[in-house]
Write a protein that holds these residues in place. Structure first.
Motif, PDB file in Angstrom:
ATOM      1  N   TYR A  17       4.699  -3.754   0.858  1.00  0.00           N
ATOM      2  CA  TYR A  17       3.757  -3.274  -0.149  1.00  0.00           C
ATOM      3  C   TYR A  17       4.230  -3.629  -1.561  1.00  0.00           C
ATOM      4  O   TYR A  17       5.410  -3.568  -1.881  1.00  0.00           O
ATOM      5  N   ASP A  22      -5.092   3.744   6.044  1.00  0.00           N
ATOM      6  CA  ASP A  22      -5.830   2.707   5.337  1.00  0.00           C
ATOM      7  C   ASP A  22      -7.164   3.246   4.834  1.00  0.00           C
ATOM      8  O   ASP A  22      -7.501   4.425   5.024  1.00  0.00           O
ATOM      9  N   VAL A  52       1.393   5.781   7.325  1.00  0.00           N
ATOM     10  CA  VAL A  52       0.471   5.081   6.444  1.00  0.00           C
ATOM     11  C   VAL A  52      -0.953   5.383   6.875  1.00  0.00           C
ATOM     12  O   VAL A  52      -1.206   5.750   8.027  1.00  0.00           O
ATOM     13  N   THR A  70     -10.649  -1.801  -0.487  1.00  0.00           N
ATOM     14  CA  THR A  70      -9.817  -1.904   0.712  1.00  0.00           C
ATOM     15  C   THR A  70      -8.350  -1.723   0.322  1.00  0.00           C
ATOM     16  O   THR A  70      -7.888  -2.303  -0.653  1.00  0.00           O
ATOM     17  N   TYR A  71      -7.632  -0.926   1.106  1.00  0.00           N
ATOM     18  CA  TYR A  71      -6.223  -0.688   0.787  1.00  0.00           C
ATOM     19  C   TYR A  71      -5.528  -0.063   1.984  1.00  0.00           C
ATOM     20  O   TYR A  71      -6.163   0.383   2.942  1.00  0.00           O
ATOM     21  N   CYS A  72      -4.237  -0.039   1.881  1.00  0.00           N
ATOM     22  CA  CYS A  72      -3.418   0.762   2.775  1.00  0.00           C
ATOM     23  C   CYS A  72      -2.390   1.468   1.901  1.00  0.00           C
ATOM     24  O   CYS A  72      -1.840   0.859   0.969  1.00  0.00           O
ATOM     25  N   THR A 106       1.530   1.234  -1.930  1.00  0.00           N
ATOM     26  CA  THR A 106       0.177   0.810  -1.588  1.00  0.00           C
ATOM     27  C   THR A 106      -0.011  -0.683  -1.821  1.00  0.00           C
ATOM     28  O   THR A 106       0.755  -1.312  -2.566  1.00  0.00           O
ATOM     29  N   ASN A 160      -2.638  -4.236   4.855  1.00  0.00           N
ATOM     30  CA  ASN A 160      -2.002  -3.208   5.672  1.00  0.00           C
ATOM     31  C   ASN A 160      -0.743  -3.802   6.305  1.00  0.00           C
ATOM     32  O   ASN A 160      -0.824  -4.564   7.271  1.00  0.00           O
ATOM     33  N   TYR A 161       0.400  -3.454   5.774  1.00  0.00           N
ATOM     34  CA  TYR A 161       1.667  -3.914   6.321  1.00  0.00           C
ATOM     35  C   TYR A 161       2.231  -2.948   7.363  1.00  0.00           C
ATOM     36  O   TYR A 161       3.398  -3.072   7.767  1.00  0.00           O
TER      37      TYR A 161
END
Length: 121
Positions: free
Chosen positions: A108, A52, A50, A31-33, A97, A101-102
């Protein structure tokens, strides 16, 4: 150790196009953004776009319809295709990254060194 490396910046005339690339290495989470931010001289850093891990995207109003963010998960690479560039798009462009998720905010943890984009009129 997470490393973020941007490339693809350069000089272009107004109305032209560029494609930026960002390679993220050392990432261990599913999981990431990840996204693009820019900072013009004398201005604060701002979020551009961005994406995700589920492919959901967010764009700044100023670039909607002109910029496209995309990712190649197999290559751990993020792209930003910039069309119809304007002189006000001149800035250092950064890739960042995190697991969280900002959105287009600056929270980040992992940032690259940036790649310069210069748009002349």
């Amino acid at each position: 150790q997470v490393r973020v490396k941007e490339s693809g910046g350069g000089s272009v005339q107004a109305g032209g196009s560029l494609r930026l690339s960002c390679v993220v290495s050392g990432w261990k989470y599913s999981t990431y953004c990840v996204g693009w931010f820019r900072q013009a001289p004398g201005k604060e850093r701002e979020g551009v776009a961005v994406i995700d891990s589920d492919g959901r995207t967010t764009y700044a109003d100023s670039v909607k319809g002109r910029f496209t963010i995309a990712q190649d998960k197999a290559k751990n690479t993020l792209y930003l295709k910039m069309n119809s560039l304007k002189p006000e798009g001149t800035a250092m462009y950064y890739c960042a990254t995190d697991v969280i998720n900002y959105g287009l905010g600056p929270g980040y943890r992992y940032w690259g060194q940036g790649t310069q984009v210069t748009v002349s009129s």
